[in-house]
Design a protein around this motif. Structure first.
Motif, PDB file in Angstrom:
ATOM      1  N   VAL A  79      44.737  38.482  35.588  1.00  0.00           N
ATOM      2  CA  VAL A  79      43.339  38.570  35.161  1.00  0.00           C
ATOM      3  C   VAL A  79      43.280  38.284  33.663  1.00  0.00           C
ATOM      4  N   GLU A  82      40.761  39.945  28.476  1.00  0.00           N
ATOM      5  CA  GLU A  82      39.438  40.464  28.079  1.00  0.00           C
ATOM      6  C   GLU A  82      38.801  41.304  29.184  1.00  0.00           C
ATOM      7  N   HIS A  83      39.351  41.220  30.392  1.00  0.00           N
ATOM      8  CA  HIS A  83      38.797  41.962  31.533  1.00  0.00           C
ATOM      9  C   HIS A  83      39.484  43.306  31.745  1.00  0.00           C
ATOM     10  N   TYR A 209      36.620  42.068  42.919  1.00  0.00           N
ATOM     11  CA  TYR A 209      36.048  42.018  41.565  1.00  0.00           C
ATOM     12  C   TYR A 209      35.896  40.588  41.058  1.00  0.00           C
ATOM     13  N   ARG A 210      36.784  39.706  41.489  1.00  0.00           N
ATOM     14  CA  ARG A 210      36.868  38.376  40.869  1.00  0.00           C
ATOM     15  C   ARG A 210      35.562  37.596  40.936  1.00  0.00           C
ATOM     16  N   CYS A 216      33.865  46.978  39.326  1.00  0.00           N
ATOM     17  CA  CYS A 216      34.903  47.404  38.388  1.00  0.00           C
ATOM     18  C   CYS A 216      35.971  48.159  39.176  1.00  0.00           C
ATOM     19  N   VAL A 236      39.785  47.152  35.461  1.00  0.00           N
ATOM     20  CA  VAL A 236      39.661  45.700  35.455  1.00  0.00           C
ATOM     21  C   VAL A 236      38.219  45.391  35.833  1.00  0.00           C
ATOM     22  N   HIS A 238      34.631  42.582  34.675  1.00  0.00           N
ATOM     23  CA  HIS A 238      34.191  41.400  33.928  1.00  0.00           C
ATOM     24  C   HIS A 238      33.872  41.797  32.489  1.00  0.00           C
ATOM     25  N   GLU A 239      33.871  40.812  31.618  1.00  0.00           N
ATOM     26  CA  GLU A 239      33.918  41.065  30.184  1.00  0.00           C
ATOM     27  C   GLU A 239      32.827  41.993  29.655  1.00  0.00           C
ATOM     28  N   ALA A 242      34.044  45.514  30.563  1.00  0.00           N
ATOM     29  CA  ALA A 242      35.268  45.839  29.834  1.00  0.00           C
ATOM     30  C   ALA A 242      34.982  46.055  28.351  1.00  0.00           C
TER      31      ALA A 242
END
Length: 359
Positions: A79, A82-83, A209-210, A216, A236, A238-239, A242
């Motif tokens: 990943v 940044e995530h 999550y992807r 999250c 983990v 998305h930005e 995070a």
């Protein structure tokens, strides 16, 4: 002199405190602690050496960015760095998520019974808990949870496998649930026990999550990795999520010892898998013996088993303690028993067999 007492937030009124698993005090015959879902194995190869090396720097602050650990996690789970965000155990990260999403007037949805920290950290944030009862089979009632989401909902916790029942959600059911949740509501897949899952129907939350920005995934080093005493977990997401976690993190919250130990643990995956396989084998043995004794035990995918005992819960916990094992009672509901050393499991199973005859 009540007028001299500092004014505290009304949100704390009536809030229950988190109850850790009872410890072995050394008084009486109790020898084994099966109340906290701890890993009975010692630190993984290389971990103790890593921590010992870091101990000489107690006088310095840890790396607040947790850069080495974040990079290791990003590589391990494929990943973007940044995530990934860290915190003081997955429960610490969960509290950061609530600080970032929910406040007075907002709602947080979760199954009940589930992880007992959820109502506590929700109340601390000032938000309102919406508890959705488990099914008779101790499973998440996902349809009812989706129905409970309103325009006031800001976050949904899904504990998978569920603590304390151990039941895991099949991937197809979870995906249908996620499809019903509005995309502006954060869904937190709490996967503290993911490493113990052996049911192929249970999907890894990282796959979900992807392509879902509102999902999250929480993980911890406290269970399978055996770092419960060092308090390090991660998320983990998305930005935007995070980044929010980094903003709400306690500065320098994750010690350098914890960071170094987590990195070393990730690099000892072969040994980790061997230990987890051994615990899963013991879990299977305990589960089957309980079923053979006549207990109704939900099929667990975690490192513990759940017995619903109702008003006999505290009696059973007392019987176990008298026999030499401490377990985790939830008064009026049931007991959660960690799969530990074979010797401890044998004591628990013998106690369960004897107690069963009294029901």
């Amino acid at each position: 002199m009540s007028e001299n007492i500092p004014k505290l937030r009304a949100a704390l009124d009536g809030m229950p405190s988190y109850k850790p698993g009872k410890r072995n005090t050394g008084d009486g015959p109790t020898a084994y602690k099966l109340s906290s879902n701890e890993n009975p194995f010692p630190p993984l190869p290389g971990v103790l050496e890593s921590v010992t090396g870091a101990a000489g720097s107690f006088n310095r602050y840890p790396d607040m960015a947790c850069a080495a650990l974040l990079n290791e996690l990003a590589d391990r789970f494929e990943v973007p760095v940044e995530h990934v965000a860290t915190g003081t155990g997955s429960v610490g990260v969960a509290q950061q998520l609530l600080q970032a999403t929910a406040g007075p007037g907002d709602e947080v949805v979760y199954a009940w019974r589930s992880f007992e920290a959820y109502p506590i950290i929700t109340q601390i944030s000032g938000a309102t808990s919406v508890r959705v009862p488990l099914t008779e089979g101790e499973e998440h009632d996902l349809d009812a949870m989706a129905d409970a989401v309103t325009d006031r909902t800001r976050l949904v916790f899904v504990c998978n496998p569920n603590n304390p029942t151990g039941v895991a959600i099949p991937g197809a059911d979870l995906e249908r649930f996620l499809d019903r949740v509005p995309r502006d509501v954060l869904v937190v897949l709490d996967e503290a026990y993911r490493e113990f899952v052996r049911d192929d129907r249970v999907v890894d939350g990282l796959r979900l999550y992807r392509d879902r920005p509102n999902v999250c995934v929480l993980r911890t080093f406290s269970k399978a990795y055996g770092l419960a005493g060092l308090r390090v977990g991660f998320a983990v997401a998305h930005e935007p999520v995070a980044a929010a976690l980094r903003k709400t993190a306690v500065p320098f919250g994750v010690s350098q010892l914890a960071q170094d130990a987590a990195v070393a643990s990730l690099r000892s995956e072969d040994a980790l898998l061997q230990r987890v396989d051994a615990l899963v084998a013991e879990r299977t043995r305990v589960f089957r013996r309980l079923r053979d004794q006549g207990w109704t035990v939900p099929e667990t995918q975690a490192n513990f088993v759940w017995l619903r005992l109702g008003d006999r819960t505290t009696d059973f916990a007392a019987a176990c303690e008298q026999a030499g094992v401490i377990i985790r009672p939830f008064a009026g509901e049931g007991v959660r028993v960690t799969v530990g050393e074979p010797e401890a499991n044998d004591i628990f199973l013998q106690t369960a067999e004897t107690f069963r005859k009294s029901l």
